[in-house]
Scaffold this active site. Structure first.
Site, PDB file in Angstrom:
ATOM      1  CG  ASN A  70      20.941  29.671 -30.568  1.00 22.59           C
ATOM      2  OD1 ASN A  70      20.096  30.577 -30.785  1.00 22.59           O
ATOM      3  ND2 ASN A  70      21.055  28.766 -31.334  1.00 22.59           N
ATOM      4  CD  GLU A  99      11.834  29.001 -38.422  1.00 22.79           C
ATOM      5  OE1 GLU A  99      12.194  27.914 -38.296  1.00 22.79           O
ATOM      6  OE2 GLU A  99      11.063  29.289 -39.390  1.00 22.79           O
ATOM      7  CB  CYS A 118      17.811  25.223 -33.614  1.00 24.39           C
ATOM      8  SG  CYS A 118      18.438  26.437 -34.998  1.00 24.39           S
ATOM      9  CD  GLU A 152      12.253  33.159 -39.110  1.00 23.17           C
ATOM     10  OE1 GLU A 152      13.357  32.930 -39.260  1.00 23.17           O
ATOM     11  OE2 GLU A 152      11.801  33.445 -38.283  1.00 23.17           O
TER      12      GLU A 152
HETATM   13  P1  NAD Z   1      13.490  30.775 -25.331  1.00 22.48           P
HETATM   14  O1  NAD Z   1      12.114  30.303 -25.929  1.00 22.48           O
HETATM   15  O2  NAD Z   1      13.444  30.586 -23.814  1.00 22.48           O
HETATM   16  O3  NAD Z   1      13.564  32.270 -25.335  1.00 22.48           O
HETATM   17  C1  NAD Z   1      13.579  32.941 -26.619  1.00 22.48           C
HETATM   18  C2  NAD Z   1      13.198  34.346 -26.652  1.00 22.48           C
HETATM   19  O4  NAD Z   1      11.757  34.430 -26.302  1.00 22.48           O
HETATM   20  C3  NAD Z   1      13.817  35.523 -25.827  1.00 22.48           C
HETATM   21  O5  NAD Z   1      14.024  36.517 -26.451  1.00 22.48           O
HETATM   22  C4  NAD Z   1      13.042  35.134 -24.656  1.00 22.48           C
HETATM   23  O6  NAD Z   1      12.899  36.295 -23.808  1.00 22.48           O
HETATM   24  C5  NAD Z   1      11.509  35.275 -25.083  1.00 22.48           C
HETATM   25  N1  NAD Z   1      10.339  34.626 -24.148  1.00 22.48           N
HETATM   26  C6  NAD Z   1      10.592  33.829 -23.199  1.00 22.48           C
HETATM   27  N2  NAD Z   1       9.118  33.802 -22.738  1.00 22.48           N
HETATM   28  C7  NAD Z   1       8.402  34.434 -23.598  1.00 22.48           C
HETATM   29  C8  NAD Z   1       6.978  34.711 -23.487  1.00 22.48           C
HETATM   30  N3  NAD Z   1       6.150  34.159 -22.651  1.00 22.48           N
HETATM   31  N4  NAD Z   1       6.310  35.586 -24.461  1.00 22.48           N
HETATM   32  C9  NAD Z   1       7.293  36.177 -25.306  1.00 22.48           C
HETATM   33  N5  NAD Z   1       8.544  35.947 -25.503  1.00 22.48           N
HETATM   34  C10 NAD Z   1       9.073  35.082 -24.480  1.00 22.48           C
HETATM   35  O7  NAD Z   1      14.360  29.932 -25.887  1.00 22.48           O
HETATM   36  P2  NAD Z   1      16.053  30.193 -25.686  1.00 22.48           P
HETATM   37  O8  NAD Z   1      16.750  29.529 -24.646  1.00 22.48           O
HETATM   38  O9  NAD Z   1      16.600  31.799 -25.635  1.00 22.48           O
HETATM   39  O10 NAD Z   1      16.808  29.667 -27.012  1.00 22.48           O
HETATM   40  C11 NAD Z   1      16.882  28.082 -27.232  1.00 22.48           C
HETATM   41  C12 NAD Z   1      15.873  27.534 -27.970  1.00 22.48           C
HETATM   42  O11 NAD Z   1      15.798  28.320 -29.217  1.00 22.48           O
HETATM   43  C13 NAD Z   1      16.212  26.146 -28.199  1.00 22.48           C
HETATM   44  O12 NAD Z   1      14.944  25.389 -28.018  1.00 22.48           O
HETATM   45  C14 NAD Z   1      16.572  26.199 -29.753  1.00 22.48           C
HETATM   46  O13 NAD Z   1      16.329  24.864 -30.570  1.00 22.48           O
HETATM   47  C15 NAD Z   1      15.720  27.232 -30.119  1.00 22.48           C
HETATM   48  N6  NAD Z   1      16.079  27.810 -31.630  1.00 22.48           N
HETATM   49  C16 NAD Z   1      15.442  27.572 -32.665  1.00 22.48           C
HETATM   50  C17 NAD Z   1      16.141  27.993 -33.788  1.00 22.48           C
HETATM   51  C18 NAD Z   1      15.295  27.613 -35.131  1.00 22.48           C
HETATM   52  O14 NAD Z   1      15.590  28.350 -35.984  1.00 22.48           O
HETATM   53  N7  NAD Z   1      14.142  26.944 -35.257  1.00 22.48           N
HETATM   54  C19 NAD Z   1      17.423  28.853 -33.940  1.00 22.48           C
HETATM   55  C20 NAD Z   1      17.780  28.921 -32.770  1.00 22.48           C
HETATM   56  C21 NAD Z   1      17.468  28.518 -31.536  1.00 22.48           C
END
Ligand code: NAD
Length: 479
Positions: free
Chosen positions: A149, A247, A281, A460
């Site tokens: 995002n 996060e 997020c 963080e």
């Molecule tokens: P996601 O969890 O699908 O993917 C995030 C990252 O993890 C990607 O690089 C993905 O390739 C990797 N990944 C996926 N499966 C994995 C596994 N089994 N092992 C290791 N890595 C793996 O999330 P997304 O769809 O890319 O992002 C959206 C989510 O991120 C939303 O839930 C949002 O709330 C959250 N988010 C949180 C914050 C925060 O600071 N808390 C900030 C931004 C986004």
């Protein structure tokens, strides 16, 4: 763009030679290819990082800082190219990427380049008996896994403190949005960052990401992404006793009291609902409004939402671009259907938007406002991560706090009131890692950042991140 991995200071093809299509959400067209990396690529990155670690961790703080400042400067110089790449990958308006995401990525490097120079450890005197002091050393190799995002901003938010603290890094950006991380690799080469200090391995989460989370040679993992993925990463890290920062997702409440500064509240609620198509997020998808103001706020908010333009992210003036993928669009629209089934009234939006011209096949969703739902229904409990908000009335501070806290998440909350005492009392009772009073998204990078409950583990930001990426060792000397 033909994206390559960045390993050992070089841009490399993936070991298996396989690639994924990179698709532009605003047009549905294939705009490049991304390495479909796996465990062998992560292994190469680990070998390169291990080789680089002794020299990098022995550099003076000023020398490491100099490297990070050069990278920050080059991000700023290449802002336009980076912003366009980020918009092409994510679907977000170019103007947003250029004014927020890319400058903030440069600030991450600048902030940690200077923070490390002021990072001190503690000393504790036990009267005249003994003196304790704490040394902090880099841990070694850090895995940094980031979402789609805010791709460059969130990747650099992890990489910068890890490098500043003297670690070498294996970054794994989202497979949906690889291009800015690739451009960052080129910037690091141009900046003269020593080979192997930063490595970026592209590919699917379940392959490349899982290989980072599983690798016994990577003792610290910083992850930002969905809660379900966070659970898998925590499980993978546990057998190796890795230090993990997670996060995760959110379902943040935006609490509007009747005595709020009204115009500011309304304008900022539009931003906190629909900026980046609601794919932040920290957005506030549940707007809780005190009953005496409810109807006025609802009508004004819906009217202004209808005035937001959705369209080509490259055209200045469009407030919402495309959502990140077709699958994500389908997920968002399925939640609108669910809301209808749960008894919600869709006051505006609720459908896909068809855009003419270049973007006719793109994945656009109209900003959507829904009312009439129970606080505990799925629409109000689960993260949608799109331009969909619900309105809920409340009658007292207690009810506002109970509804605000009534989800499994606890990332952020907003409180709008001109009553200072109420603002403090309510903030103190909210279960959220960050609470904004009469504002949204203001950030001092020195403050700790992170979520409670299922929104995450660890913090963080500021010196917290430098502590996370270093190992404390106490020395006790008898006097
Ligand atoms: P996601 O969890 O699908 O993917 C995030 C990252 O993890 C990607 O690089 C993905 O390739 C990797 N990944 C996926 N499966 C994995 C596994 N089994 N092992 C290791 N890595 C793996 O999330 P997304 O769809 O890319 O992002 C959206 C989510 O991120 C939303 O839930 C949002 O709330 C959250 N988010 C949180 C914050 C925060 O600071 N808390 C900030 C931004 C986004």
């Amino acid at each position: 763009m033909h994206v390559l991995n960045y390993i050992g200071g070089e841009l490399r093809e993936p070991a298996g030679g396989a690639y994924l299509d990179n698709i532009e959400p605003a047009t549905g067209a294939v705009i490049g290819r991304t390495p479909d990396s796996g465990a062998p690529d992560v292994e190469e990155a680990v070998v390169a990082a291990e080789k680089a670690f002794p020299a990098w961790s022995s550099l003076s703080v000023q020398e490491r800082s100099g490297h990070l400042l050069r990278i920050a400067g080059l991000i700023e110089e290449n802002r336009e190219e980076l912003a366009l790449a980020e918009s092409n990958d994510t679907g977000k308006p170019v103007a947003l990427a250029e004014t927020v995401d890319i400058p903030r990525a440069a600030s991450n490097f600048r902030f940690y380049a200077t923070a490390i120079e002021h990072f001190a450890s503690d000393a504790h005197a036990m009267g005249r008996t003994a003196l304790n002091y704490t040394l902090r050393a880099p841990i070694g190799l850090a895995g940094c896994i980031s979402p789609w995002n805010l791709p460059l901003y969130l990747l650099t938010w992890k990489i910068a403190p890890a490098l500043a603290a003297g670690n070498c890094v294996i970054g794994k950006p989202s497979e949906l949005t690889p291009t800015t991380a690739f451009l960052l690799s080129r910037i690091c080469i141009e900046a003269g960052l020593p080979a192997g200090v930063l490595n970026i391995v592209h590919g699917h989460g379940h392959k490349a990401g899982a290989a980072v989370a599983d690798h016994p040679g990577i003792p610290v993992v910083s992850f930002t992404g969905g809660t379900a993925t966070g659970r898998r990463i925590a499980a993978a890290a546990a057998p190796n006793f890795k230090r993990v920062s997670l996060e995760l997702g959110g379902k943040n409440p935006n609490i509007v009291f009747a005595d709020c500064p009204y115009e500011d509240t309304l304008q900022t609620a539009l931003l906190s609902s629909f900026s980046n198509q609601g794919e932040i997020c920290l957005c506030g998808p549940r707007i809780l409004v005190e009953r005496p103001l409810y109807e006025t706020f609802r009508d004004d908010f819906v009217e202004r939402t209808r005035g937001l333009t959705v369209g080509d992210p490259r055209e200045a003036g469009n407030r919402l671009g495309a959502v990140v993928s077709e699958a994500h669009m389908d997920k968002i629209l399925s939640y609108v259907e669910l809301a209808r089934e749960e008894g919600g009234r869709v006051l505006c939006g609720g459908q896909r938007v068809r855009v003419n011209g270049r973007c006719r096949d793109g994945w656009f969703v109209a900003p959507t406002v829904i009312e009439g739902l129970a606080p505990d229904c799925r629409t109000n409990q689960e993260e949608i991560f799109g331009p969909v908000v619900t309105l809920l009335p409340f009658d007292s501070d207690d009810e506002a706090v109970a509804k605000a806290n009534g989800t499994p998440y606890g990332l952020a909350a907003m409180v709008w009131t001109d009553n200072l005492g109420r603002a403090h009392r309510v903030a103190e009772r909210l279960h959220a890692g960050i609470i904004w009073i009469n504002c949204w998204m203001l950030r001092d990078l020195r403050t700790p950042f992170g979520g409670m409950k299922q929104s995450g583990v660890g913090r963080e930001g500021g010196f917290e991140a430098l502590r996370f990426f270093t190992e404390p060792k106490n020395v006790c000397i008898k006097m």
